[in-house]
Design an enzyme around this catalytic site. Structure first.
Site, PDB file in Angstrom:
ATOM      1  N   HIS A 156       0.804  -1.229   0.000  1.00  0.00           N
ATOM      2  CA  HIS A 156       0.000   0.000   0.000  1.00  0.00           C
ATOM      3  C   HIS A 156       0.838   1.280   0.000  1.00  0.00           C
ATOM      4  O   HIS A 156       0.938   1.943  -1.025  1.00  0.00           O
ATOM      5  CB  HIS A 156      -0.972  -0.016   1.178  1.00  0.00           C
ATOM      6  CG  HIS A 156      -1.948   1.113   1.158  1.00  0.00           C
ATOM      7  ND1 HIS A 156      -2.836   1.287   0.127  1.00  0.00           N
ATOM      8  CD2 HIS A 156      -2.172   2.126   2.033  1.00  0.00           C
ATOM      9  CE1 HIS A 156      -3.563   2.370   0.368  1.00  0.00           C
ATOM     10  NE2 HIS A 156      -3.176   2.896   1.520  1.00  0.00           N
ATOM     11  N   GLU A 202     -10.141  -4.060   4.643  1.00  0.00           N
ATOM     12  CA  GLU A 202     -10.601  -3.007   3.743  1.00  0.00           C
ATOM     13  C   GLU A 202     -11.254  -3.657   2.530  1.00  0.00           C
ATOM     14  O   GLU A 202     -11.015  -4.837   2.246  1.00  0.00           O
ATOM     15  CB  GLU A 202      -9.420  -2.146   3.287  1.00  0.00           C
ATOM     16  CG  GLU A 202      -8.452  -2.856   2.351  1.00  0.00           C
ATOM     17  CD  GLU A 202      -8.085  -2.014   1.127  1.00  0.00           C
ATOM     18  OE1 GLU A 202      -9.011  -1.409   0.527  1.00  0.00           O
ATOM     19  OE2 GLU A 202      -6.895  -1.965   0.778  1.00  0.00           O
TER      20      GLU A 202
HETATM   21 ZN   LIG Z   1      -4.385   4.249   2.526  1.00  0.00          ZN
HETATM   22 ZN   LIG Z   2      -7.600   4.300   3.369  1.00  0.00          ZN
END
Ligand SMILES: [Zn+2]
Ligand SMILES: [Zn+2]
Ligand SMILES: [Zn+2]
Lengths: 658, 511
Positions: A156, A202
């Site tokens: 990420h 997420e």
């Molecule tokens: Zn992020």
């Molecule tokens: Zn985020």
């Protein structure tokens, strides 16, 4: 006991990530983000749901931040300096180093906007960061006596982590944002196969499956190259960290290969400063970048030149990185106003723009005019290129992670509601795992694994190990315990081995699991044996060996001893009867394990001998026909062989010539 | 001199590939049953102590440790709490207890070397009164500031030589010393406006310097603070950029002659003075009384310098802490509270077994196996609730005890045994049930009657041990013979037998 999961942000939306989890009497806040799309109270999570009195220090055990993006850390200075949380805060080294840059950059943008009241000051950021304990990856940290946390690589952005938390046997992972495929500067997410009650993941791309990103990188480079060869200027609005470095690696490398001389600028000292951090934190980049770092640090960009504001309007092509991303204000907006009217120029947009930003307006359709406010209107004639690579995992990555970890429950956050609903269905139907996607301010209760501490004796453990050893034919590693000189097989890991024993529960003592053979000794009692007996009569005629031999002429196994002359007559007849019985059994059953002696025979615990006692108490069945010559077989057996014994008795009954 | 290498680069590479790297505090499992964790020991970058936990043992394995380090992460002793055994594997630093004052040693060496030698004085740290101090503060007292004082002293000697027109030769020993000297001397040079080049000549210097600036997680708090305030972790980055520090892989590097200038400072390998650039440089300066050679303790200076005689170069030999100080062992054990401490045999004189000591001691020697008692008879295990719910406990007649047969799956995870319900239902194997105690005849008769069996008690008059039998006449003939240790049931009918057995079980302890 249950795990209680209160979603304060990023429930059925993207923005202000914040989940408060109660687990085994501990309460952890995962992320403390802000929502970029709101200017009002909705910007921050509703902290009052954690504690009505506002005493966050006793309400929370700790706060863990996954990465430096504002939707994950943006509300932290407000929470610590304004709301007064003073407890422990954890984040990785890069996040601790880079989050203040993000926060300060954002704060400045907000202050620049007229009429905007600042939510926290520069000093707040500094004071807040002082309270942070940095985490290394895979390092197990004891927050207190009962709570352990551990960070895993999430991809990420630099320093992004998935967080494992455990209290007793209850455990969960909160992923934050993650990427399951490596990019230009970061590796893919990496985590151990943990036993989990809950996975909070997420789901930005809950339904999207992405193809190779190299094609999209080429597209981007082609667009940039085309623009600068036409003498145009390229505006790349980004946040100072993350995407800026990834794109810069891409461009720096391309410039090198194509031998381009057009300058690349970073608008703010911030990004240059950020690069310095990236250089020191290169250990958190991908293996590839780490591997060459001692020779050349990838974040030493060769083609990046120092920038001056006057260069905005100087002639000639250039590439400019300007903050903030999404063109929500600040310098990127300033440059956009100047460059947008020329069709020579190019503006790139990130893959995701929050509603209300210029970036969002540019994404939806291709407007020719944008109203900035009542008085300002911008002519948009420049090229727009939307970047389609994202540092988030796609749906396949999410499914892969869920399957790999196989938690007992999954909670989806950080996504769009309709897509989350579809993903939830997939997780439940394809993986058979309970899944939830609560809205903001909702609580989900998850049952958790519980266990009791018990003692196990060495004999019990050894018996389990031995069972395994017999069951599976493979090499085992032994660990010698020198104090007892016995070996203990240690390879019971994650494989189903059946354990059988007796649990002894004594008041006020820890329960103990023992091997059956240890029971009597443990209880300090003597065994009382229980056995079964039956004195079974058979007519002598049915035991004639010749007769039986004829019956079973094919039975080549039969070897009857010829009576020896030295033996007494009685013995001879007894032996003859025993042999006769053996012959009968051999016709009916597999006599491989049958032990034969001159006066008895035995199969497992079933033992038969000729009964000479006329008053044998086990002669519960009398032969009615006394005229015939009868021999009594006294049989004894234990409970475990009752089934076998009954079968043998039945055979004996059937073979009886009467 | 010809050196025969017993290993090739390939050997080294292949060996390194077999190594599983770990972070401090990272759990790793050997064989599923032994949990290993490393915690910083403060001696050098990445140096560590270990905790070794198995289902039956908890051991802290201590190597040479420094409580505070100017560069590296310090001795993380709090993470070693809760172990039964503390094993001191390296107390070599204690052997130099007799010469805690390096002054003596230094002077002695200097006398041997010549009158130009500088003596190095170990600033005598004020002894902290253990009784008044909390153990923690005692442990963390100013070890590192002492070390910094030493570095400053060395730097002042270096400056003296440079100002006198001599060069300074520093064979590379401990990395920390090099980094701190580099930092300190560059500051001094700048403040005094002395323009001399600093050379670093080593085949690994370039890489080492690059790596050391990218590993904040392994450094001391002060160094980490530099990261968080946006500074380089070490100033050699800036020094290199400003060309004040010149790094070469070898003394034969083609650019070296162009940059060479004397007086200068040279950091180079090897500290044994037998290999590397240090050899030619020492030949160059050995008879220059203006120049200075800095040696670390651990080298026998007299022997090391033999080939370079006559020696008129100044020699400064200095010692740095290389392990736990004697006076800190006891307070450390106060904190760790192990049940047993293992010492190397040769420190027995310092730590003799005392009566009414809180810990017991054992002494080990090289190549001699030592039996170490275990502190737990059994293994710790966790019974998961799903399996606990399946149990059918049986309360025993006499004591406050309940027992239950248990069958499930067992697995070992992170050094702990877990008992959990099996995914497929398991049947208890058809084992002989265990019974104990005696059988009360009237109880048995009653139990038989409850099951519709009619019988009568017959006492065995010959036997003394209370043997009796019960004759069942209805609905089938059956006999139950019972003595103190044994019961025999005889009945042709299988179902009636089962009923009798059930009746027996109800009046006899068993499982
Ligand atoms: Zn992020
Ligand atoms: Zn985020
Ligand atoms: Zn009999």
């Amino acid at each position: 006991m249950a795990i209680e999961c209160l979603v304060l942000g990023a429930g059925q939306e993207v923005g202000k990530s914040c989940v408060v989890v109660s687990i085994g009497g501990k309460r952890i806040m995962f992320d403390c983000g802000m929502h970029m799309g709101y200017d009002d109270h909705r910007r921050f999570p509703n902290f009052s749901l954690i504690s009505e009195t506002g005493d966050f220090n006793s309400a929370l055990t700790c706060v863990v931040i996954t990465h430096f993006h504002l939707d994950h850390v943006g509300a932290l200075p407000y929470f610590t300096e304004v709301c007064g949380y003073h407890g422990p805060i954890f984040m990785t080294y890069p996040t601790k180093a880079l989050a203040p840059l993000m926060l300060e950059d954002y704060r400045k943008v907000m202050v620049d906007r007229r009429g905007e009241e600042e939510q926290f000051t520069y000093d707040h950021i500094i004071e807040c960061m002082k309270k942070v304990t940095p985490l290394d990856l895979k390092q197990t940290v004891r927050v207190d006596k009962d709570l352990e946390i551990c960070a895993y690589y999430a991809g990420h952005v630099l320093g992004a982590a998935m967080i494992y938390a455990r209290v007793g046997e209850s455990s969960l992972v909160y992923t934050g944002d993650y990427n399951m495929t490596p990019d230009r500067h970061l590796g893919a997410a990496q985590i151990d196969r943990l036993q989990l009650d809950l996975l909070i993941t997420e789901s930005t791309y809950a339904t999207t499956i992405r193809d190779s990103k190299y094609a999209r990188e080429r597209e981007f480079l082609r667009a940039v190259h085309k623009c600068i060869s036409g003498g145009g200027k390229v505006l790349i609005p980004t946040f100072a960290l993350g995407r800026a470095q990834e794109l810069c690696i891409l461009l720096d490398d391309y410039w090198e290969r194509m031998n381009l001389k057009v300058p690349i600028y970073f608008s703010a000292g911030l990004t240059i400063q950020a690069n310095m951090y990236y250089k020191m934190l290169i250990g958190w980049a991908s293996q590839k970048i780490k591997g060459i770092s001692s020779v050349r640090n990838t974040f030493d960009f060769k083609h990046v030149c120092p920038f001056d504001r006057s260069l905005v309007n100087s002639p000639g092509p250039c590439v400019l990185f300007a903050t903030p991303g999404m063109i929500s204000g600040g310098f990127s907006l300033e440059v956009f106003k100047q460059w947008a009217p020329s069709e020579l120029n190019l503006v790139t947009l990130p893959g995701y723009c929050v509603a209300g930003t210029i970036g969002h307006k540019l994404m939806s359709g291709k407007p020719t005019k944008i109203d900035l406010d009542k008085d300002t209107q911008i002519d948009v004639r420049c090229q727009i290129h939307q970047l389609s690579f994202s540092p988030h995992t796609d749906a396949k990555g999410i499914m892969d992670l869920v399957e790999y970890l196989s938690p007992k429950h999954v909670i989806l956050v950080h996504g769009e509601k309709p897509k989350m609903a579809l993903l939830k269905e997939r997780i439940q139907s394809e993986l058979g795992i309970q899944c939830y996607y609560p809205a903001n301010n909702e609580t989900v209760l998850i049952p958790s694994t519980q266990s009791v501490k018990i003692d196990a004796t060495k004999m019990f453990i050894n018996s389990c190990s031995n069972a395994k050893l017999q069951g599976v034919k493979r090499s085992f590693l032994f660990i010698s315990d020198s104090s007892s000189r016995s070996t203990e097989i240690s390879k019971l890991l994650e494989e189903d081995v059946t354990a059988e024993g007796i649990l002894v529960m004594e008041k006020t003592k820890t329960a103990k699991i023992i091997h059956e053979d240890e029971l009597l000794h443990t209880l300090r009692v003597e065994e009382h044996q229980v056995q079964f007996a039956f004195c079974c009569p058979m007519e002598v005629t049915s035991l004639q060996p010749e007769l039986i031999e004829a019956k079973s002429h094919e039975d080549s196994l039969m070897e009857l001893d010829v009576p020896r002359s030295s033996a007494t007559a009685d013995n001879r007849t007894n032996k003859g009867f025993i042999n006769g019985l053996v012959a009968i059994f051999k016709i009916k059953i597999d006599c491989k394990d049958l032990q034969i002696a001159s006066d008895h025979l035995q199969l497992r615990s079933f033992r038969v001998c000729i009964c000479s006692s006329e008053h044998c108490s086990y002669r519960t069945k009398e032969k009615k026909d006394i005229s015939k010559s009868v021999v009594y077989f006294c049989c004894r057996w234990s409970f475990s062989d009752d089934k076998l014994a009954r079968k043998l008795l039945q055979i004996m009954g059937q073979s009886d010539s009467s | 001199m010809v050196m025969i290498s017993h290993i090739s680069t390939t050997d080294v590479k292949e060996c390194m590939q077999k190594i599983q790297p770990l972070k401090y505090g990272e759990e790793t499992c050997f064989n599923g049953s032994i949990m290993l964790k490393a915690y910083s020991s403060g001696l050098d970058i990445g140096s560590c102590n270990w905790t070794i936990n198995s289902p039956r043992r908890r051991i802290a394995y201590l190597s040479g440790s420094l409580f505070l380090s100017a560069c590296w992460k310090g001795f993380d002793y709090l993470s070693l709490l809760g172990n039964d055994i503390v094993l001191f594997s390296d107390l070599s630093s204690l052997h130099s207890i007799d010469n805690t004052c390096t002054e003596t040693q230094g002077t002695k060496n200097n006398n041997l070397i010549g009158d130009n030698g500088l003596s190095f004085c170990n600033t005598s740290a004020p002894q902290v009164d253990t009784n008044d101090e909390l153990p923690h503060s005692l442990l963390e007292n100013d070890e590192s500031s002492d070390e910094i004082e030493k570095i400053k002293f060395i730097c002042s000697c270096m400056i003296d030589s440079l100002q006198g027109g001599g060069s300074v030769l520093v064979p590379i020993g401990r990395l920390e010393t090099v980094l701190l000297l580099l930092e300190q001397i560059s500051k001094s040079l700048e403040s005094l406006n002395i323009m001399v080049p600093i050379f670093m000549i080593s085949s690994t210097a370039e890489e080492t310097l690059a790596i050391i600036n990218t590993v904040p997680e392994w450094l001391s708090k002060q160094r980490q603070h530099k990261l968080f305030s946006g500074e380089s972790l070490f100033n050699h980055v800036e020094l290199k950029k400003a060309k004040k520090l010149l790094v070469f892989t070898s003394i034969f590097s083609s650019e070296l002659p162009m940059m060479w200038q004397e007086p200068c400072i040279v950091f180079c390998s090897h500290w044994n003075l037998r290999l590397g650039p240090v050899v030619p440089l020492l030949h160059r300066w050995h008879d220059d009384p203006k120049s200075l050679l800095i040696l670390e303790q651990g080298v026998d200076a007299e022997v090391a310098l033999l080939p370079f005689r006559p020696i008129t170069i100044k020699v400064l030999q200095c010692s740095f802490l290389s392990g736990i100080m004697m006076q800190k062992v006891t307070p450390l054990l106060e904190i760790l509270q192990p049940k047993l401490v293992l010492f190397p045999e040769d420190v027995r004189i310092h730590y003799p077994i005392k009566e009414n000591d809180k810990h017991s001691y054992l002494y080990y020697s090289e190549n001699v196996q030592l039996k170490v008692p275990s502190f737990s008879k059994g293994f710790e295990a966790r019974l998961e609730t799903d399996l606990a719910f399946q149990l059918q406990p049986r309360r025993l007649t006499q004591q406050n005890i309940a027992i239950a047969r248990l069958k499930g799956r067992i697995f070992l995870s992170k050094g702990k045994y877990f008992l959990a319900a099996s995914k497929i239902p398991l049947e208890f194997s058809n084992k002989q049930l265990v019974h104990w105690g005696s059988v009360e005849p009237t109880h048995l008769l009653l139990a038989l009657q409850e099951r519709g069996l009619v019988g009568s008690i017959h006492w065995d008059k010959d036997a003394t041990n209370g043997s009796f039998s019960i004759q069942v006449s209805n609905p089938e003939n059956a006999v139950i013979e019972t003595s103190a240790k044994q019961t025999t049931i005889s009945c042709e009918d299988r179902n009636i037998t089962a009923l009798i057995y059930e009746a027996l079980k109800s009046v006899c302890d068993g499982i």
